[in-house]
Design an enzyme around this catalytic site. Sequence first.
Site, PDB file in Angstrom:
ATOM      1  N   CYS A  41       0.926  -1.231  -0.216  1.00  0.00           N
ATOM      2  CA  CYS A  41      -0.028   0.076   0.033  1.00  0.00           C
ATOM      3  C   CYS A  41       0.887   1.321   0.132  1.00  0.00           C
ATOM      4  O   CYS A  41       0.798   2.230  -0.868  1.00  0.00           O
ATOM      5  CB  CYS A  41      -0.989   0.101   1.339  1.00  0.00           C
ATOM      6  SG  CYS A  41      -2.071   1.434   1.277  1.00  0.00           S
ATOM      7  N   CYS A  82      -5.882  -1.233   8.302  1.00  0.00           N
ATOM      8  CA  CYS A  82      -7.002  -0.333   8.435  1.00  0.00           C
ATOM      9  C   CYS A  82      -8.246  -1.036   8.142  1.00  0.00           C
ATOM     10  O   CYS A  82      -9.328  -0.996   8.731  1.00  0.00           O
ATOM     11  CB  CYS A  82      -6.585   0.871   8.003  1.00  0.00           C
ATOM     12  SG  CYS A  82      -6.431   0.765   6.153  1.00  0.00           S
TER      13      CYS A  82
END
Length: 477
Positions: free
Chosen positions: A226, A319
């Site tokens: 990411c 997350c």
Amino acid sequence: MDRERFTEHLAAPMGRGVVLSGGFDGHAGGVLCGDLVRISVRVAGDRVVEAGFDAEGCGALTAAASAAVTLVSGELLLEAGRVGTREIAAELGGLSPGKLHAADLVGDALHRALGAACIDAAVPLDPRRTLVAMSGGVDSAVAALLVSRAGREAVAVTLELWRDEENDAAASCCSADAVRLARSVAHRMGMPHFTLDLREEFRAGVVDPFLNGYGSGETPNPCVGCNGHVRLDAMLDMATRLGAADLATGHYSRVTPDGLLRVAADPAKDQTYMLAALAPESIARMRFPLAELTKPEVRALASEAELPVATRAESQDLCFLAGTGKARFLQRHAGLEDAPGEIVSSGGEVLGEHDGFQHFTVGQRKGLGVAAVEPLYVLRTEAGANRVVVGSRAELAVDRVAVRGARLHRPGAEVDAVRLRYHSRAVPCRVAGSPPVGTHRELELELSEPFYGAAPGQSACLLRGDVIVGWATIVTR
Ligand SMILES: Nc1ncnc2c1ncn2[C@@H]1O[C@H](COP(=O)(O)OP(=O)(O)OP(=O)(O)O)[C@@H](O)[C@H]1O
């Protein structure tokens, strides 16, 4: 409160029903609250040249959307980024607490529209301007504070990465609530703010590889990918469009004079492992204002400056799992249902049963439910056979690790240690064959001491002292 302004906006809403050709939409609200709003903006150069809206729901929503359109039409893009709940309420002559929700929703839609429209922006470069990645957490709020205190002009961006009905909005830095919090913190600090919707890219570049990795029995490391290929690249691109010279984040990492990542001053908070996949060209445009600070120092700075996030809890490592948990997430999004399978020894002897290979990772000791004289560890998981192979600590030890997709920023001969897990210490090693700078399909790491728990799919962070000189993905133990 001045009812007149409100009534004017309600009687003759500015931009209602206007659909812009070449414009970008931002939506907010939903069936649950009964309010839905679309704000559209068209940007050219450094300005919002047109804006319009549609609203369904209470009158306050229409008035708030009209106020937002009035405030941003014809404005400089960076000034439009300063318009939020407070400014919308002020344009309406004040809003009662019950109606503030309408201004919040319009703010959400406006900032999504502005963020999307940034693709058309060409704000002239100001070498003193920094784009700050704000998550709604304490670290990035303090990073923004330090950027401003250094005399730079800070502009904030928050990414929307994931939305899921099971995602615990308050707990996750990916959630819509976190975006709203980040916006209000940025506005209170006097900074323009933009929301960037990266949900598609995040799903394709982070969540899908995570699901595929687990499905094939690996233990993926989604944050590394990411940071390396999705979110920081997108924000660096946005920095260019907003005329910012660099991008600051709340990561704990240092940068060497020759442009490589170096372990942070606070080893307990060091995040270089998670940033290892960043290309040197990206590092060159990044700032890490927390590089030399410890977490208690960061919290102290936040409370001293009365930042509303000073006591906010640490965000989760992953997350998108907030509020749902890994097992449930894998079940819902990859169809990985619990299914009974065998726990076997390395010799093939059946020792027990488990409820799904996906619940296990190499090196895991707890939760095996097998009684044995000496402690047992997971040696590998076999996805196809839904089997978990276990063995002694001695069997877990490896002194060679094969890695794939390696990137070397310095010659392989300079690598003297490797980190094979986020929270494990560096192990002295050398890279077989002294490979040159560049990308390599596969490499072999020779460890000088045994490592316990090298899991396929995890990142190998290649070090020269405390400097990151490359990274790769573990293939085998
Ligand atoms: N959704 C997001 N939008 C923009 N930037 C983000 C987002 N999530 C994380 N970041 C940036 O990446 C940094 C590190 O993120 P991480 O998820 O590790 O959170 P953290 O260390 O708890 O930081 P924070 O306290 O700022 O949330 C953040 O400080 C922030 O600069």
